[in-house]
Design a protein around this motif. Structure first.
Motif, PDB file in Angstrom:
ATOM      1  N   CYS A 379       1.044  -1.075  -0.012  1.00 26.53           N
ATOM      2  CA  CYS A 379      -0.036   0.138  -0.074  1.00 26.53           C
ATOM      3  C   CYS A 379       0.927   1.324   0.014  1.00 26.53           C
ATOM      4  N   TYR A 380       0.726   2.174  -1.080  1.00 26.87           N
ATOM      5  CA  TYR A 380       1.660   3.232  -1.023  1.00 26.87           C
ATOM      6  C   TYR A 380       0.610   4.362  -0.351  1.00 26.87           C
ATOM      7  N   ASN A 381      -0.451   4.542  -0.725  1.00 27.93           N
ATOM      8  CA  ASN A 381      -1.351   5.726   0.052  1.00 27.93           C
ATOM      9  C   ASN A 381      -2.200   4.931   1.187  1.00 27.93           C
ATOM     10  N   ALA A 382      -1.434   4.619   2.279  1.00 26.37           N
ATOM     11  CA  ALA A 382      -2.167   3.770   3.429  1.00 26.37           C
ATOM     12  C   ALA A 382      -3.657   4.174   3.738  1.00 26.37           C
ATOM     13  N   ALA A 383      -3.855   5.506   3.735  1.00 27.77           N
ATOM     14  CA  ALA A 383      -5.073   6.278   4.081  1.00 27.77           C
ATOM     15  C   ALA A 383      -6.402   5.747   3.127  1.00 27.77           C
ATOM     16  N   THR A 384      -5.846   5.309   1.972  1.00 27.98           N
ATOM     17  CA  THR A 384      -6.743   5.009   0.759  1.00 27.98           C
ATOM     18  C   THR A 384      -6.649   3.543   0.295  1.00 27.98           C
ATOM     19  N   CYS A 385      -6.125   2.698   0.837  1.00 26.52           N
ATOM     20  CA  CYS A 385      -5.494   1.782   0.302  1.00 26.52           C
ATOM     21  C   CYS A 385      -6.645   0.650  -0.009  1.00 26.52           C
ATOM     22  N   ASP A 386      -7.569   0.940  -0.996  1.00 26.96           N
ATOM     23  CA  ASP A 386      -8.511  -0.272  -1.566  1.00 26.96           C
ATOM     24  C   ASP A 386      -8.050  -0.827  -2.782  1.00 26.96           C
ATOM     25  N   LYS A 387      -7.766  -2.135  -2.443  1.00 27.24           N
ATOM     26  CA  LYS A 387      -7.360  -2.804  -3.621  1.00 27.24           C
ATOM     27  C   LYS A 387      -8.253  -3.316  -4.503  1.00 27.24           C
ATOM     28  N   SER A 388      -9.736  -3.232  -4.273  1.00 26.75           N
ATOM     29  CA  SER A 388     -10.610  -4.007  -5.139  1.00 26.75           C
ATOM     30  C   SER A 388     -10.540  -3.182  -6.401  1.00 26.75           C
ATOM     31  N   GLY A 389     -10.652  -4.002  -7.470  1.00 26.02           N
ATOM     32  CA  GLY A 389     -10.383  -3.573  -8.786  1.00 26.02           C
ATOM     33  C   GLY A 389      -9.062  -3.530  -9.398  1.00 26.02           C
ATOM     34  N   LEU A 390      -7.996  -3.666  -8.612  1.00 26.37           N
ATOM     35  CA  LEU A 390      -6.727  -3.428  -9.066  1.00 26.37           C
ATOM     36  C   LEU A 390      -6.037  -4.716  -9.286  1.00 26.37           C
ATOM     37  N   THR A 391      -5.196  -4.859 -10.432  1.00 19.62           N
ATOM     38  CA  THR A 391      -4.396  -5.998 -10.840  1.00 19.62           C
ATOM     39  C   THR A 391      -3.027  -5.720 -10.363  1.00 19.62           C
ATOM     40  N   LEU A 392      -2.724  -6.423  -9.333  1.00 25.26           N
ATOM     41  CA  LEU A 392      -1.176  -6.452  -8.809  1.00 25.26           C
ATOM     42  C   LEU A 392      -0.304  -7.398  -9.357  1.00 25.26           C
ATOM     43  N   PRO A 393       1.053  -7.095  -9.294  1.00 26.36           N
ATOM     44  CA  PRO A 393       2.051  -7.734 -10.298  1.00 26.36           C
ATOM     45  C   PRO A 393       2.264  -9.037 -10.066  1.00 26.36           C
ATOM     46  N   ALA A 394       2.606  -9.869 -11.165  1.00 22.91           N
ATOM     47  CA  ALA A 394       2.721 -11.146 -11.006  1.00 22.91           C
ATOM     48  C   ALA A 394       4.159 -11.713 -10.378  1.00 22.91           C
ATOM     49  N   PHE A 395       5.051 -10.561 -10.458  1.00 19.51           N
ATOM     50  CA  PHE A 395       6.275 -10.485  -9.981  1.00 19.51           C
ATOM     51  C   PHE A 395       6.958  -8.948  -9.279  1.00 19.51           C
ATOM     52  N   GLU A 396       7.528  -9.230  -8.242  1.00 25.49           N
ATOM     53  CA  GLU A 396       8.417  -7.964  -7.738  1.00 25.49           C
ATOM     54  C   GLU A 396       9.596  -8.281  -7.031  1.00 25.49           C
ATOM     55  N   TYR A 397      10.226  -7.106  -6.695  1.00 22.01           N
ATOM     56  CA  TYR A 397      11.362  -7.380  -5.750  1.00 22.01           C
ATOM     57  C   TYR A 397      11.313  -6.008  -5.051  1.00 22.01           C
ATOM     58  N   ASP A 398      11.979  -6.141  -3.786  1.00 22.29           N
ATOM     59  CA  ASP A 398      12.124  -4.877  -2.919  1.00 22.29           C
ATOM     60  C   ASP A 398      13.602  -4.587  -3.012  1.00 22.29           C
ATOM     61  N   HIS A 399      13.676  -3.220  -2.927  1.00 23.86           N
ATOM     62  CA  HIS A 399      14.686  -2.474  -3.203  1.00 23.86           C
ATOM     63  C   HIS A 399      15.764  -2.945  -2.051  1.00 23.86           C
ATOM     64  N   GLY A 400      15.463  -3.267  -1.125  1.00 22.33           N
ATOM     65  CA  GLY A 400      16.404  -3.826   0.151  1.00 22.33           C
ATOM     66  C   GLY A 400      17.057  -2.405   0.645  1.00 22.33           C
ATOM     67  N   THR A 401      17.876  -2.913   1.807  1.00 17.52           N
ATOM     68  CA  THR A 401      18.897  -1.813   2.384  1.00 17.52           C
ATOM     69  C   THR A 401      19.974  -1.151   1.564  1.00 17.52           C
ATOM     70  N   ASN A 402      19.750   0.013   1.661  1.00 19.29           N
ATOM     71  CA  ASN A 402      20.607   0.977   0.545  1.00 19.29           C
ATOM     72  C   ASN A 402      20.359   0.336  -0.940  1.00 19.29           C
ATOM     73  N   ASP A 403      19.298   0.089  -1.291  1.00 17.22           N
ATOM     74  CA  ASP A 403      19.082  -0.336  -2.674  1.00 17.22           C
ATOM     75  C   ASP A 403      19.906  -1.646  -3.027  1.00 17.22           C
ATOM     76  N   ALA A 404      20.170  -2.453  -2.025  1.00 16.25           N
ATOM     77  CA  ALA A 404      21.205  -3.537  -2.332  1.00 16.25           C
ATOM     78  C   ALA A 404      20.305  -4.467  -3.531  1.00 16.25           C
ATOM     79  N   ASN A 405      19.374  -4.421  -3.848  1.00 18.20           N
ATOM     80  CA  ASN A 405      18.690  -5.218  -4.892  1.00 18.20           C
ATOM     81  C   ASN A 405      18.433  -4.458  -6.052  1.00 18.20           C
ATOM     82  N   GLY A 406      18.399  -3.191  -5.893  1.00 20.25           N
ATOM     83  CA  GLY A 406      18.316  -2.286  -7.283  1.00 20.25           C
ATOM     84  C   GLY A 406      17.044  -1.242  -6.836  1.00 20.25           C
ATOM     85  N   CYS A 407      16.905  -0.397  -7.853  1.00 22.51           N
ATOM     86  CA  CYS A 407      15.968   0.638  -7.661  1.00 22.51           C
ATOM     87  C   CYS A 407      15.452   1.143  -8.744  1.00 22.51           C
ATOM     88  N   SER A 408      15.239   0.445  -9.855  1.00 15.87           N
ATOM     89  CA  SER A 408      14.819   0.943 -11.035  1.00 15.87           C
ATOM     90  C   SER A 408      14.991  -0.001 -12.247  1.00 15.87           C
TER      91      SER A 408
END
Length: 489
Positions: A379-408
């Motif tokens: 959830c990016y906007n936690a105040a209005t995090c309504d997931k209904s009707g949204l298509t979530l990704p099939a694959f993702e990765y977290d940036h990690g500490t100091n962007d250890a895994n990447g950033c873009s």
């Protein structure tokens, strides 16, 4: 004359003798003789084919296709008996299978089996494994900020875009000194702007059209069509026809940058949300804005008066307050999408935490990928995090500490070339901040065989490219183009 009773006794004697001899013939290890062929069951008109596979790791699927009479075709993932087949000759073709970086090659790769009425033919396939290793081969260097590489199907030349506005040609390994096209005078290169991608018309062989995605001096996103000239290495610089211009004020980032033709023959383009942290203009979720979207238009009969039409099936056509060009919404900065047959792979650069790849049917209409309500599955906007009707990704990765895994994320392609069969079906991607090369296999809604390929550092990976034979390339911020090739075993 003999009496009737005597006659009956005499006639029965041979049968009695034969009956008494039978036990002696059946025992004592005597040969029973050679049996004849099994008779065809009365009335049988079809037969069976048993396909037997072995040699693959537990849980791995084989890749076998059986074809035969009456246009019969059946794909198998393991041992199976096909029943009630028409009689005749069947072809059994097996493809290599890659599991965990090892390619298992079938033997034999192709074979024939004859199905007869009432019988069962057998085709046996044995897989043997060899490791798949790839490396990078430098194709050209000293380019000025390369952003894209492509070619018409079957063409052996490479068309490489330079961010300042030039389309260059690499032929037989050499960079031609004269650009195919130079539109530098009309290209804005501030921030993330520039000449960003190119797509050849599906009918390029006959109409000679190609399309460019760039930013103009007013920071607008521009899609413009040009025509190749009579000289195959030069475009007609006077042939430009602007297809679409999308206003992009205020910020110099998040221009998107991809234009491509889908399997339906329509032109798709992925626009960024207009820039600024967190989509301050709210474009991603605004269906009356063309920014932060995947757009679809029909350019087959483009003219200056009507450069495109709205294809049938666009989800918001004829809806007040909504743009008919929109195919999908909720994107932040889609840095590369690609079609693989009937599938769409769309990577979207994240804000603070997650990089994502969305995978689904190319004809899935009206999807909302969630930005700026969601960043990946977070959830990016936690105040209005309504997931209904949204298509979530099939694959993702977290940036990690100091962007250890990447950033873009830098999205790529599914490999469909012929030089490295063991890579077939694998989606390749990178990350601008880390410069790695990774891949995964998407099948049945699952992401498997995730792998990082140990390649030499080539700098920030700006983009992938695909040539006319389906082979893949990496373009780096150092001005180089590298081809993915098989490594020596």
């Amino acid at each position: 004359m003999l009496s009737e009773r005597v006659r009956t006794i005499l006639l029965s004697l041979p049968m009695l003798v034969l009956f008494l001899l039978l036990p002696a013939c059946g025992g004592g290890g005597g040969s029973p003789g050679t049996p004849g062929p099994s008779p065809t069951p009365p009335g049988a008109t079809t037969g069976n084919l048993a396909v037997v596979t072995s040699g693959l790791p537990a849980g791995a699927n084989a890749s076998v296709r059986v074809t035969g009479p009456n246009n019969y075709q059946q794909d198998l993932t393991g041992s199976q008996t096909l029943s009630n087949l028409a009689t005749g000759s069947y072809s059994v073709a097996a493809a290599p299978v890659t599991v965990g970086g090892t390619t298992y090659n079938p033997s034999p790769a192709t074979q024939s089996a004859v199905v007869s009425a009432g019988g069962t033919a057998t085709a046996t396939i044995t897989y043997g494994g060899t490791a798949v290793n790839i490396t990078l081969s430098e194709v050209v260097s000293n380019l000025d900020n390369p952003t894209w590489l492509t070619a018409p199907a079957g063409d052996t030349r490479l068309y490489v875009l330079e961010r300042p506005g030039r389309v260059r040609i690499v032929e037989n390994g050499s960079l031609l000194p004269i650009p195919f096209l130079d539109i530098g005078a009309r290209v804005f290169t501030g921030g993330e702007g520039g000449l960003l991608s190119m797509a050849f018309d599906p009918q390029f062989a006959s109409n000679r059209y190609f399309y460019l995605y760039y930013t103009d001096p007013q920071q607008n996103i521009v899609i413009e069509r040009f025509t190749a000239g009579s000289n195959p290495n030069l475009a007609d610089a006077t042939s430009g026809l602007v297809i679409l211009r999308v206003a992009h004020p205020n910020f110099t980032n998040h221009f998107g940058g991809q234009v491509a033709f889908g399997p339906d023959g329509h032109l798709y383009l992925g626009t960024g949300d207009g820039g600024g942290a967190g989509d301050p203009a709210g474009n991603g979720q605004n269906l009356n804005a063309l920014l932060g979207k995947l757009l679809r238009v029909d350019v087959r009969n483009a003219t200056a008066g009507q450069p495109y039409t709205i294809p049938a099936g666009n989800p918001y056509a004829n809806q007040p307050g909504r743009r008919a060009e929109i195919w999908a919404a909720g994107l932040r900065n889609p840095w590369r999408f690609s079609f693989d047959g009937s599938q769409l792979y769309l990577s979207d650069v994240g804000q603070d935490r997650r990089e994502e790849v969305n995978i689904g049917a190319a004809d899935a209409v009206g999807l909302n990928y969630g930005w700026n309500t969601m960043e990946g599955t977070l959830c990016y906007n936690a105040a209005t995090c309504d997931k209904s009707g949204l298509t979530l990704p099939a694959f993702e990765y977290d940036h990690g500490t100091n962007d250890a895994n990447g950033c873009s994320i830098t999205g790529g392609f599914v490999y469909r070339g012929s030089a490295i069969p063991g890579l077939a079906g694998r989606y390749f991607y990178s990350d601008y901040c880390r410069g790695f090369l990774k891949s995964f296999l998407a099948s049945g809604g699952n992401i498997t065989e995730q792998r990082e390929w140990n390649i030499a550092a080539i700098g920030n990976v700006v983009s992938f490219g695909q040539d006319g034979q389906g082979e893949l390339y990496l373009l780096s911020s150092r001005g180089t183009v590298h081809k993915i090739v098989r490594a020596a075993q």
